[in-house]
Design a protein around this motif. Structure first.
Motif, mmCIF file in Angstrom:
data_model
loop_
_atom_site.group_PDB
_atom_site.id
_atom_site.type_symbol
_atom_site.label_atom_id
_atom_site.label_comp_id
_atom_site.label_asym_id
_atom_site.label_seq_id
_atom_site.Cartn_x
_atom_site.Cartn_y
_atom_site.Cartn_z
ATOM 1 N N SER A 230 -36.115 24.227 -59.124
ATOM 2 C CA SER A 230 -34.572 24.134 -60.313
ATOM 3 C C SER A 230 -34.171 26.045 -60.364
ATOM 4 O O SER A 230 -32.743 26.224 -60.223
ATOM 5 N N VAL A 231 -35.084 26.509 -59.572
ATOM 6 C CA VAL A 231 -34.643 28.047 -59.108
ATOM 7 C C VAL A 231 -33.523 27.607 -58.266
ATOM 8 O O VAL A 231 -32.607 28.342 -58.890
ATOM 9 N N ALA A 232 -33.242 27.435 -57.037
ATOM 10 C CA ALA A 232 -32.322 26.331 -55.875
ATOM 11 C C ALA A 232 -31.023 25.992 -56.951
ATOM 12 O O ALA A 232 -30.258 26.466 -56.414
ATOM 13 N N SER A 233 -31.510 25.303 -58.053
ATOM 14 C CA SER A 233 -30.202 24.301 -58.164
ATOM 15 C C SER A 233 -29.409 25.183 -59.220
ATOM 16 O O SER A 233 -28.384 24.889 -59.133
ATOM 17 N N LEU A 234 -30.353 26.394 -60.016
ATOM 18 C CA LEU A 234 -29.529 26.967 -61.179
ATOM 19 C C LEU A 234 -28.979 28.872 -60.129
ATOM 20 O O LEU A 234 -27.483 28.884 -59.728
ATOM 21 N N VAL A 235 -28.702 28.417 -58.700
ATOM 22 C CA VAL A 235 -28.242 29.561 -57.780
ATOM 23 C C VAL A 235 -27.033 28.478 -57.495
ATOM 24 O O VAL A 235 -26.139 29.127 -57.585
#
Length: 304
Positions: A230-235
């Protein structure tokens, strides 16, 4: 009404042979005990099952119905016995496995294929959960095995460290520094950061914070997420920059770049399970995990 399986087996033999002598030979008993057993069965259900004459034996209407039901009950009883024996031998049952999303890029698929190859009769139930959720479920018996990020675990659990790898800076591919091969973390001092949720993994939050402080700035944490993916997706959606385990560079997510940077911290993933004596089948699964990760796997003492 509970019927003695032995009486049902005797009745089935007589119903199929329609002859007490042949049925007795088939059952390897003498005829008198067989006749007495059928009488016991008829008295138990208070129904006549057989019509006997000096020349032949015939099933009554009730006997024909009981014959079909007896076959079903005996078959079911045999299946239950086989199931219990297979479970006792470790060849059947269920293993509930928790995993954090980043394990998808840390050979989890190899582990699962090995589980299924060696134990095809085991149902492997997979649940994607963050580390805190897995620790809680294992404490309460809701999971058998958990694949977590580095987290302290209670003394009631065992932990096996599997992989230790660097972190990487994660940037949207539209970021001015996205085209660089290597950057210093302090070059992102003015950017908005996305961190792994502090409430779900205080240790990872503190790790990311300490890296930024060591680089000379206090990060502006605008968003938090419960999973690394989810962190990477937000980035990727331009919501900020982050520091993530290097394995996420193998995730195939579009719209982001992963860049190396200088730091001393490691991203560690571990296998955890209850410290209570493990079942035979769980021990075998743990041994398979050790085999996949080889010499990297070192037994860790439970943390308090």
């Amino acid at each position: 009404m509970d019927l003695d399986p032995r009486l049902l087996r005797y009745f089935v033999a007589v119903a199929e042979e329609l002859n007490f002598s042949r049925a007795a030979r088939r059952l390897h008993i003498s005829q008198p005990p067989l006749s007495y057993a059928i009488k016991q069965l008829e008295e138990a259900i208070q129904v006549q099952l057989l019509v006997r004459t000096s020349r032949q034996v015939e099933l009554t209407a009730a006997g024909r119905v009981l014959y079909n039901e007896a076959l079903f009950l005996l078959r079911k009883n045999a299946d239950v016995q086989k199931l219990i024996q297979r479970i006792d031998a470790g060849l059947h049952g269920q293993i509930k496995i928790g995993f954090v999303g980043s394990m998808l890029y840390r050979r989890l698929s190899d582990v699962l294929k090995l589980f299924q190859k060696h134990y095809p009769d085991i149902e492997h139930v997979l649940l994607e959960l963050n580390s805190a959720e897995q620790i809680e479920l294992i404490e309460h018996g809701g999971l058998d095995l958990g694949f977590i990020h580095a987290n302290p675990v209670p003394a009631t659990m065992s932990r096996l460290d599997l992989v230790s790898e660097p972190f990487a800076i994660c940037l949207p591919d539209t970021h001015p520094l996205a085209g660089e091969a290597y950057i210093d973390l302090n070059e992102l001092a003015q950017d908005d950061f996305i961190f792994f949720s502090r409430s779900f993994s205080p240790s990872y939050y503190e790790t990311l914070l300490s890296m930024c402080l060591h680089a000379g700035f206090f990060p502006k944490v605008k968003n938090e997420a419960r999973h690394w993916l989810s962190v990477a997706s937000l980035v990727s959606q331009g919501m900020g920059v982050s520091i993530v385990p290097e394995c996420l560079s193998r995730s195939g997510l579009s719209g982001i770049r992963f860049l190396p940077f200088e730091h001393d911290h490691k991203s560690v993933c571990s296998l955890i399970w209850s410290a209570q004596p493990a079942s035979h089948i769980k021990e075998k699964h743990i041994e398979l995990v050790k085999g996949v990760y080889g010499c990297q796997a070192q037994q860790a003492s439970p943390a308090v």
